[in-house]
Scaffold this motif. Structure first.
Motif, PDB file in Angstrom:
ATOM      1  N   ILE A  59       0.856  -1.183   0.000  1.00  0.00           N
ATOM      2  CA  ILE A  59       0.000   0.000   0.000  1.00  0.00           C
ATOM      3  C   ILE A  59       0.892   1.233   0.000  1.00  0.00           C
ATOM      4  CG2 ILE A  59      -1.890   1.188   1.162  1.00  0.00           C
ATOM      5  CD1 ILE A  59      -2.668  -1.425   2.430  1.00  0.00           C
ATOM      6  N   ASP A  60       1.143   1.786  -1.187  1.00  0.00           N
ATOM      7  CA  ASP A  60       2.039   2.929  -1.313  1.00  0.00           C
ATOM      8  C   ASP A  60       1.496   4.149  -0.581  1.00  0.00           C
ATOM      9  OD1 ASP A  60       3.709   1.396  -2.859  1.00  0.00           O
ATOM     10  OD2 ASP A  60       2.803   2.018  -4.756  1.00  0.00           O
ATOM     11  N   THR A  61       0.167   4.307  -0.578  1.00  0.00           N
ATOM     12  CA  THR A  61      -0.424   5.486   0.059  1.00  0.00           C
ATOM     13  C   THR A  61      -0.073   5.552   1.533  1.00  0.00           C
ATOM     14  OG1 THR A  61      -2.269   5.278  -1.495  1.00  0.00           O
ATOM     15  CG2 THR A  61      -2.572   6.749   0.388  1.00  0.00           C
ATOM     16  N   LEU A  62       0.028   4.399   2.194  1.00  0.00           N
ATOM     17  CA  LEU A  62       0.342   4.352   3.620  1.00  0.00           C
ATOM     18  C   LEU A  62       1.808   4.001   3.885  1.00  0.00           C
ATOM     19  CD1 LEU A  62      -2.820   2.444   4.900  1.00  0.00           C
ATOM     20  CD2 LEU A  62      -2.463   4.905   4.738  1.00  0.00           C
ATOM     21  N   ASN A  63       2.608   3.929   2.819  1.00  0.00           N
ATOM     22  CA  ASN A  63       4.045   3.614   2.946  1.00  0.00           C
ATOM     23  C   ASN A  63       4.280   2.237   3.578  1.00  0.00           C
ATOM     24  OD1 ASN A  63       4.946   6.108   1.848  1.00  0.00           O
ATOM     25  ND2 ASN A  63       4.554   7.106   3.817  1.00  0.00           N
ATOM     26  N   PHE A  64       3.554   1.218   3.059  1.00  0.00           N
ATOM     27  CA  PHE A  64       3.727  -0.148   3.544  1.00  0.00           C
ATOM     28  C   PHE A  64       4.096  -1.068   2.393  1.00  0.00           C
ATOM     29  CE2 PHE A  64       1.066   1.473   6.985  1.00  0.00           C
ATOM     30  CZ  PHE A  64       1.718   0.940   8.098  1.00  0.00           C
ATOM     31  N   GLU A  65       5.004  -2.011   2.669  1.00  0.00           N
ATOM     32  CA  GLU A  65       5.342  -3.058   1.709  1.00  0.00           C
ATOM     33  C   GLU A  65       5.520  -4.367   2.475  1.00  0.00           C
ATOM     34  OE1 GLU A  65       8.770  -2.032  -0.562  1.00  0.00           O
ATOM     35  OE2 GLU A  65       7.829  -0.294  -1.520  1.00  0.00           O
ATOM     36  N   THR A  66       5.240  -5.494   1.799  1.00  0.00           N
ATOM     37  CA  THR A  66       5.368  -6.803   2.453  1.00  0.00           C
ATOM     38  C   THR A  66       6.178  -7.748   1.576  1.00  0.00           C
ATOM     39  OG1 THR A  66       3.358  -7.654   1.435  1.00  0.00           O
ATOM     40  CG2 THR A  66       3.132  -6.575   3.579  1.00  0.00           C
ATOM     41  N   GLU A  67       6.690  -8.789   2.214  1.00  0.00           N
ATOM     42  CA  GLU A  67       7.355  -9.867   1.487  1.00  0.00           C
ATOM     43  C   GLU A  67       7.172 -11.163   2.282  1.00  0.00           C
ATOM     44  OE1 GLU A  67      11.486  -9.022   1.131  1.00  0.00           O
ATOM     45  OE2 GLU A  67      11.964  -9.713   3.163  1.00  0.00           O
ATOM     46  N   ARG A  68       7.450 -12.283   1.630  1.00  0.00           N
ATOM     47  CA  ARG A  68       7.281 -13.575   2.295  1.00  0.00           C
ATOM     48  C   ARG A  68       8.485 -13.884   3.170  1.00  0.00           C
ATOM     49  NH1 ARG A  68       5.671 -19.315  -0.637  1.00  0.00           N
ATOM     50  NH2 ARG A  68       5.543 -20.546   1.292  1.00  0.00           N
ATOM     51  N   LEU A  69       8.211 -14.336   4.387  1.00  0.00           N
ATOM     52  CA  LEU A  69       9.270 -14.742   5.315  1.00  0.00           C
ATOM     53  C   LEU A  69       9.473 -16.248   5.165  1.00  0.00           C
ATOM     54  CD1 LEU A  69      11.086 -13.574   7.586  1.00  0.00           C
ATOM     55  CD2 LEU A  69       9.365 -14.362   9.221  1.00  0.00           C
ATOM     56  N   VAL A  70      10.673 -16.638   4.774  1.00  0.00           N
ATOM     57  CA  VAL A  70      10.961 -18.038   4.456  1.00  0.00           C
ATOM     58  C   VAL A  70      11.873 -18.641   5.517  1.00  0.00           C
ATOM     59  CG1 VAL A  70      11.884 -19.626   2.730  1.00  0.00           C
ATOM     60  CG2 VAL A  70      10.712 -17.543   2.009  1.00  0.00           C
ATOM     61  N   SER A  71      11.549 -19.866   5.950  1.00  0.00           N
ATOM     62  CA  SER A  71      12.377 -20.579   6.919  1.00  0.00           C
ATOM     63  C   SER A  71      13.584 -21.210   6.223  1.00  0.00           C
ATOM     64  CB  SER A  71      11.543 -21.660   7.606  1.00  0.00           C
ATOM     65  OG  SER A  71      12.363 -22.500   8.381  1.00  0.00           O
ATOM     66  N   LYS A  72      14.708 -21.209   6.904  1.00  0.00           N
ATOM     67  CA  LYS A  72      15.923 -21.808   6.353  1.00  0.00           C
ATOM     68  C   LYS A  72      15.972 -23.324   6.586  1.00  0.00           C
ATOM     69  CE  LYS A  72      18.622 -17.578   6.977  1.00  0.00           C
ATOM     70  NZ  LYS A  72      19.786 -16.944   7.643  1.00  0.00           N
ATOM     71  N   ASN A  73      15.143 -23.806   7.469  1.00  0.00           N
ATOM     72  CA  ASN A  73      15.133 -25.228   7.809  1.00  0.00           C
ATOM     73  C   ASN A  73      13.685 -25.711   7.875  1.00  0.00           C
ATOM     74  OD1 ASN A  73      15.344 -27.782   9.012  1.00  0.00           O
ATOM     75  ND2 ASN A  73      17.166 -27.193  10.167  1.00  0.00           N
ATOM     76  N   LEU A  74      13.404 -26.837   7.229  1.00  0.00           N
ATOM     77  CA  LEU A  74      12.028 -27.336   7.188  1.00  0.00           C
ATOM     78  C   LEU A  74      11.523 -27.771   8.557  1.00  0.00           C
ATOM     79  CD1 LEU A  74      12.132 -29.432   3.889  1.00  0.00           C
ATOM     80  CD2 LEU A  74      11.197 -27.148   4.233  1.00  0.00           C
ATOM     81  N   ASP A  75      12.440 -28.040   9.495  1.00  0.00           N
ATOM     82  CA  ASP A  75      12.035 -28.481  10.832  1.00  0.00           C
ATOM     83  C   ASP A  75      11.666 -27.317  11.747  1.00  0.00           C
ATOM     84  OD1 ASP A  75      12.476 -31.108  10.130  1.00  0.00           O
ATOM     85  OD2 ASP A  75      14.585 -31.072  10.761  1.00  0.00           O
ATOM     86  N   GLU A  76      11.905 -26.106  11.302  1.00  0.00           N
ATOM     87  CA  GLU A  76      11.601 -24.953  12.151  1.00  0.00           C
ATOM     88  C   GLU A  76      10.097 -24.700  12.205  1.00  0.00           C
ATOM     89  OE1 GLU A  76      15.687 -22.347  11.551  1.00  0.00           O
ATOM     90  OE2 GLU A  76      13.885 -21.825  10.428  1.00  0.00           O
ATOM     91  N   LYS A  77       9.643 -24.168  13.337  1.00  0.00           N
ATOM     92  CA  LYS A  77       8.229 -23.896  13.545  1.00  0.00           C
ATOM     93  C   LYS A  77       7.972 -22.389  13.530  1.00  0.00           C
ATOM     94  CE  LYS A  77       7.298 -28.033  16.319  1.00  0.00           C
ATOM     95  NZ  LYS A  77       6.779 -28.544  17.597  1.00  0.00           N
TER      96      LYS A  77
END
Length: 401
Positions: free
Chosen positions: A118-136
């Protein structure tokens, strides 16, 4: 028909009936479709959310809005907390501008969805990816009243975080991330914020699954949903969005309704099988020749032309115009599915959005129709002008501008 043929037919019929019985009685798999619709009781529906809101806010009016926010917020007297929760939300520029004006007047907007730039509110997002499949994954609200409790989710999903926020007007309310087997955080990001705008606030949240039936009915995530909802104001009505829903049902044909019901679907299939057997066993019988009956000639067009010429020769332009306006209103009701009992600004917006004509053109056309209603007589030039305006309106619907 010999004995072997009869055995084959009976065996075939028994196999078909056995297959139908097994299909109709087998256990249906769990539907994990991300519906977010309030009437759906599947795991990712929001039926429980709507029921729990009545318990959490007993003195607050809760209303479902089934029309676009752009149209609903066209009335500047609307007040409340507009609540959005869905897999993805795509507001147009004009629509989001109305949400901003709604918040500026002192109202709140709560948006929970994956991915939010949302550029109007100065917000941006991205996906947070785990480095290990066993992490919760973990979720945590930063308000001290919640005592730092962390919650997790046992199904895969897209974990989004804010990478850009307006630090001057924004309060961070919640975070998310991943922990390893040693309970050490490996990744972390912001997933719930509050930003002030004018006299009101935007609440932006990136984990809409927390409001689904599956999460609210499974501990300890039901407490996380309740804690997030505690930020909603009790002195304002809660406006639940029912328009932007992935699982919003639209029945477009009778067959869709029939096939959507388990029992009606199998009744339909059995009827088709019965017709097939009828064709196979009865189709060999000889039929009498069917006489050809010439259908009656359609004289509708000739009759219409005769009546039209009669009106025109008698210079009854007002009667012709009234008929054209009646046909126009019938066209709007049947083709655009817009009621014509009251023609105001809302009516113009509906007709404009569904016909492809501009708001000004629609308003000009129907106001001219009202002028003709009020007159006792009209001129030939006014009749021609009305006809051209109606033809242009219909041509835009058929071919576009």
């Amino acid at each position: 028909m010999d004995k072997n043929t009869k055995i084959y037919i009976v065996t075939f019929v028994l196999l078909i009936l056995g297959y139908i019985y097994l299909e109709s009685t087998k256990k249906q798999p769990v539907n994990w479709f991300p519906s977010y619709a309030a009437k759906h009781k599947i795991p990712y529906g929001t039926f429980v959310l709507e029921q729990e809101l009545k318990n959490l806010f007993p003195s607050t009016q809760i209303k479902t809005v089934d029309i676009p926010p752009y149209i609903y917020l066209g009335d500047s007297t609307r007040v409340g907390t507009y609540f959005f929760a869905d897999e993805a939300l795509n507001f147009g520029d004009a629509e989001f501008l109305r949400l901003i004006e709604f918040v500026e007047r002192g109202n709140d907007v709560f948006i929970s969805t994956h991915g939010m730039d949302i550029d109007t509110l100065n917000f941006e997002t991205e996906r947070l990816v785990s480095k290990n499949l066993d992490e919760k994954v973990f979720f945590k609200l930063l308000n001290k009243a919640f005592k730092g409790k962390e919650c997790s989710f046992d199904r895969p999903f897209s974990n989004q975080v804010f990478t850009k926020v307006d630090t001057l007007n924004t309060t961070i309310l919640g975070i998310t991330g991943y922990v390893n087997e040693a309970n050490q955080r490996t990744e972390e990001g912001i997933n719930f914020v509050k930003t002030s705008f004018g006299k009101g606030n935007f609440y932006l949240h990136t984990f809409p699954e927390v409001f689904t039936n599956y999460n609210i009915l499974n501990a300890p995530n039901e407490q996380l949903a309740a804690n997030i909802l505690s930020y909603l104001r009790e002195d304002l009505p809660i406006l639940m969005d029912g328009y932007y829903k992935t699982g919003k049902s639209r029945i477009t044909s009778p067959m869709q309704y029939v096939l959507g019901s388990k029992h009606l679907k199998w009744a339909y299939y059995m009827a088709l099988i019965g017709i097939l057997f009828f064709i196979v066993f009865e189709g060999k019988r000889k039929q009498r020749s069917i006489p050809i009956i010439t259908p009656l000639k359609n004289q509708t067009i000739a009759f219409t032309r005769t009546i039209a010429n009669m009106y025109f020769e008698k210079q009854e332009h007002k009667n012709i115009a009234e008929h054209q306006i009646s046909y126009l209103l019938e066209f709007v009701r049947t083709k655009l599915h817009v009621p014509t009992t009251k023609m105001d600004a809302t009516f113009y917006e509906y007709v404009s959005s569904r016909s492809g004509n501009s708001y000004e053109e629609v308003e000009k056309l129907f106001q001219f129709c009202d002028e003709i209603h009020l007159r006792n007589q009209i001129t030939n030039e006014e009749l021609i002008r009305l006809n051209k305006m109606i033809e242009k309106f219909k041509k835009t619907i058929q071919y576009g501008k």
